[in-house]
Design a protein around this motif. Structure first.
Motif, PDB file in Angstrom:
ATOM      1  N   VAL A 197      11.358  27.205  52.555  1.00  0.00           N
ATOM      2  CA  VAL A 197      10.120  27.602  51.900  1.00  0.00           C
ATOM      3  C   VAL A 197      10.063  27.025  50.492  1.00  0.00           C
ATOM      4  O   VAL A 197      11.082  26.932  49.816  1.00  0.00           O
ATOM      5  N   GLY A 198       8.889  26.619  50.085  1.00  0.00           N
ATOM      6  CA  GLY A 198       8.683  26.204  48.703  1.00  0.00           C
ATOM      7  C   GLY A 198       8.786  24.703  48.508  1.00  0.00           C
ATOM      8  O   GLY A 198       9.371  24.001  49.320  1.00  0.00           O
ATOM      9  N   PRO A 199       8.194  24.199  47.434  1.00  0.00           N
ATOM     10  CA  PRO A 199       8.156  22.761  47.191  1.00  0.00           C
ATOM     11  C   PRO A 199       9.546  22.148  47.007  1.00  0.00           C
ATOM     12  O   PRO A 199       9.802  21.027  47.442  1.00  0.00           O
ATOM     13  N   ILE A 221       7.219  19.150  60.378  1.00  0.00           N
ATOM     14  CA  ILE A 221       7.522  20.540  60.033  1.00  0.00           C
ATOM     15  C   ILE A 221       8.740  20.994  60.805  1.00  0.00           C
ATOM     16  O   ILE A 221       9.678  21.568  60.252  1.00  0.00           O
ATOM     17  N   GLU A 222       8.735  20.695  62.110  1.00  0.00           N
ATOM     18  CA  GLU A 222       9.851  21.138  62.935  1.00  0.00           C
ATOM     19  C   GLU A 222      11.165  20.543  62.456  1.00  0.00           C
ATOM     20  O   GLU A 222      12.178  21.218  62.417  1.00  0.00           O
ATOM     21  N   GLN A 223      11.120  19.266  62.100  1.00  0.00           N
ATOM     22  CA  GLN A 223      12.356  18.639  61.629  1.00  0.00           C
ATOM     23  C   GLN A 223      12.816  19.239  60.309  1.00  0.00           C
ATOM     24  O   GLN A 223      13.999  19.424  60.088  1.00  0.00           O
ATOM     25  N   SER A 224      11.840  19.544  59.447  1.00  0.00           N
ATOM     26  CA  SER A 224      12.202  20.040  58.120  1.00  0.00           C
ATOM     27  C   SER A 224      12.807  21.429  58.173  1.00  0.00           C
ATOM     28  O   SER A 224      13.649  21.771  57.355  1.00  0.00           O
ATOM     29  N   ALA A 270      21.024  24.557  57.230  1.00  0.00           N
ATOM     30  CA  ALA A 270      22.436  24.901  57.088  1.00  0.00           C
ATOM     31  C   ALA A 270      23.049  23.992  56.039  1.00  0.00           C
ATOM     32  O   ALA A 270      23.146  22.791  56.221  1.00  0.00           O
ATOM     33  N   THR A 271      23.413  24.576  54.943  1.00  0.00           N
ATOM     34  CA  THR A 271      23.805  23.789  53.790  1.00  0.00           C
ATOM     35  C   THR A 271      25.022  24.433  53.136  1.00  0.00           C
ATOM     36  O   THR A 271      25.085  25.654  53.036  1.00  0.00           O
ATOM     37  N   ALA A 304      14.551  18.768  51.941  1.00  0.00           N
ATOM     38  CA  ALA A 304      14.505  18.388  53.349  1.00  0.00           C
ATOM     39  C   ALA A 304      14.174  16.903  53.482  1.00  0.00           C
ATOM     40  O   ALA A 304      14.737  16.205  54.314  1.00  0.00           O
ATOM     41  N   ARG A 305      13.287  16.435  52.637  1.00  0.00           N
ATOM     42  CA  ARG A 305      12.891  15.026  52.682  1.00  0.00           C
ATOM     43  C   ARG A 305      14.086  14.139  52.354  1.00  0.00           C
ATOM     44  O   ARG A 305      14.363  13.167  53.052  1.00  0.00           O
TER      45      ARG A 305
END
Lengths: 53, 563
Positions: A30-32, B404-407, B414-415, A38-39
């Motif tokens: 969630v969130g920017p 979206i699904e990939q993100s 999991a980090t 993620a990118r």
């Protein structure tokens, strides 16, 4: 912090230890800032590479 | 209605918070701010209730009013039944409305929802679909454009089956669920997305005090990213517990006057509940609330008032349960109240001023309590979750579904998180102090930059990067007037407050160096200048460290390999 007498190292850098093991946790998707993370992760980019784009 | 572009309909998303008691819809307005949308009745907190008379469907406040005269065909408190089997649900909240019953592997309600006399069995999924369809309709009417996608908030303990059931229900209502996000995280996002907010590393407790249940969560916010450290739930505590105090108070008054208990009559109880809830909400805003009910029991009208002091006195025990939940979740996370930087109050019951004031007493001065009664810039606690959902919806609505699904895939979420803080030792006179730069629980990879003052005289600067842990130092009160405590200099600031609370022990956070990681030297620093240090931690726990004089050309860099 001043340099103590007689301290020296190659290129003024000395590694003296390692980090303790990390804990695995789930980030909230969630969130920017997460979306930026993620990118980076999906495209295997580093922070500085990401900034240049 | 939907604009066709390149064959695929354009996506138009909103944020929805779907609760057992009430639901809200929100969007990002043209000025870029999150805004909760009122439905056609003017409600922003729309009761999650559906009711049927002569085949006609009533929703929200109108349906809620039917709990008095048409309780058997009114469905309420159904969200937590989604995706569950009958045996695992608690049907208590539904005592005064349509009762849940088993239907194959799911839960259903038997209601007369058509013009005919015979009741039909409607599954909870279908009820949720009808509810979401009404919410979608209200949002579409307000925005003048068909809404076809949403980010919906769910509690942290929602199972995979519940998530799937909710997604399916939403789909049947014509809403594409872009993402399900957790309620406490949505609340934190609603605060952090304000333009005046800055991204900081902080530990946040979100107390979501709802109608029939309350949830608390500890979040680590690091560089704008959230990780949940612990959660606690109470499935019996909420605004309804407070309503009961009011109901019992007025019922006793009624009994004293008229010798009958209005609670024994289903309709009397339903009336008391409805009006009692209104009185309780009034007491969150004003210091007095009146209640008047026509024909409460035996055809007798009832009118009375209650003031806030009296109400708070009666509710002491319940208030203690709310604060107990907060303390419990902090303990579960292995933390101390001193570690908490912010407490966010969310959910309807958070409007109660006394709860936030009691929380104020638990935490230290530096902890921000974000509730209307303790913080003037507080956001309406009822609107936090829908606003957070709307913000997230606006961030991802342009994305492809695959994106979206990939993100949000576990591969990404999991980090590794830092176990201990990383910082530097700062030497001043005789004391060596650890100053954290990257806090514990920071998600990796991470990078932080900080500047430190070089010694006044200049010269060579020595930097020691270490791992540190925080400890709670307890100073027992001394019988005679306070002496200067031996360690850190920061204590001097507190000495003013000590005089009147001599009895209490003083607890504070101190940092202890756990183990050194690397040593660097920046040579020939000018007098009065600063040294900038950048630490980059990789996901594999390797580090890159760079140090240089601010404005200087020569940087000292090095890498530490992972263990």
């Amino acid at each position: 912090p001043a340099l103590s007498e007689g301290w020296s190292a190659e290129k003024d850098f000395k590694a003296v230890g390692t980090l303790s093991a990390a804990t695995q946790r789930n980030l909230e998707a969630v969130g920017p800032h997460f979306l930026a993370h993620a990118r980076r992760k999906r495209h295997h980019r580093t922070f500085s590479e990401d900034e240049r784009i | 209605m939907s604009d066709e572009t390149n064959g695929a309909p354009e996506r138009f998303a909103i944020g929805i918070s779907f609760g057992n008691t009430s639901s809200s819809i929100a969007r990002i307005n043209p000025e870029g701010k999150a805004e909760v949308i009122a439905n056609e009745e003017g409600d922003r907190q729309i009761p999650s209730v559906l009711s049927y008379i002569d085949g006609e469907e009533y929703h929200g406040t109108q349906a809620k009013a039917q709990l008095v005269r048409n309780s058997q065909n009114t469905v309420a408190y159904f969200r937590d039944y989604l995706g569950k089997d009958f045996k695992s649900i608690d049907a208590t909240p539904c005592h005064n409305s349509a009762h849940p019953q088993p239907q194959e592997s799911t839960v259903a309600f038997s209601i007369v929802d058509t013009a005919s006399e015979t009741p039909s069995t409607v599954t909870v999924s279908e009820i949720a679909t009808r509810h979401l369809r009404r919410l979608k309709q209200s949002a579409s009417d307000y925005l003048g454009k068909e809404v076809n996608a949403a980010v919906i908030t769910v509690p942290t303990d929602f199972t995979e089956a519940q998530r799937e059931a909710l997604t399916a229900s939403a789909k049947a209502a014509g809403l594409e669920v872009l993402q399900l996000i957790h309620e406490p995280v949505a609340a934190a996002l609603a605060y952090d997305a304000r333009p005046e907010a800055t991204v900081t590393d902080k530990l946040v407790v979100v107390a979501d005090l709802g109608g029939t249940r309350s949830d608390a969560a500890v979040l680590a916010c690091r560089g704008g990213m959230y990780s949940i450290l612990a959660t606690a739930h109470d499935y019996e505590l909420g605004g309804a517990s407070l309503d009961k105090i009011i109901i019992d108070h007025f019922a006793k008054e009624f009994i004293k006057k008229h010798k009958t208990d209005p609670r024994e009559n289903a309709r009397g109880l339903a009336k008391l509940k409805l009006e009692g809830e209104g009185a309780r909400k009034t007491l969150s805003l004003g210091t007095n609330a009146s209640l008047s009910i026509e024909s409460l029991a035996d055809g007798i009208d009832f009118g009375s008032t209650v003031n806030r002091t009296r109400y708070e006195l009666l509710s002491n025990k319940i208030f203690a349960q709310f604060t107990g939940l907060i303390e419990q979740v902090i303990q579960k996370a292995g933390l101390d109240v001193l570690d908490i930087d912010e407490v966010i109050f969310a959910g309807g019951a958070s409007h109660t001023p006394k709860i936030a004031q009691l929380a104020r007493n638990i935490f230290s001065e530096k902890t921000q309590i974000l509730a209307p009664s303790t913080f003037t810039g507080a956001i309406n606690p009822s609107e936090l979750a829908p606003r957070g959902a709307a913000i997230q919806a606006s961030l991802i609505q342009e994305f492809d579904k695959e994106d979206i699904e990939q993100s949000i895939h576990p591969m990404v979420t999991a980090t590794p998180h830092l176990k201990n803080a990383i910082g530097v030792e700062v030497t001043s006179a005789e004391t060596v102090e650890f100053q954290p730069l990257l806090n514990a629980e920071t998600a990796l990879p991470a990078r932080r930059v900080a500047q430190y003052n070089a010694p006044k005289a200049g010269g060579d600067v020595f930097i020691r990067v270490c791992e540190g842990v925080r400890e709670i130092k307890v100073t027992k009160p001394e019988p005679k007037p306070k002496e200067e405590k031996p360690k850190t200099e920061g204590d001097e600031d507190d000495s003013d407050f000590d005089s009147d609370e001599e009895e209490e022990e003083i607890r504070e956070i101190v940092w202890k160096t756990e183990k050194p990681i690397a040593e660097l030297a920046v040579k020939g620093v000018k007098a009065g200048s600063k040294v900038e240090l950048m630490i980059h931690v990789n996901a594999d726990l390797g580090l890159q460290i760079t140090a240089r004089e601010v404005g200087g050309q020569n940087a000292v860099r090095g890498a530490v390999q992972a263990a």
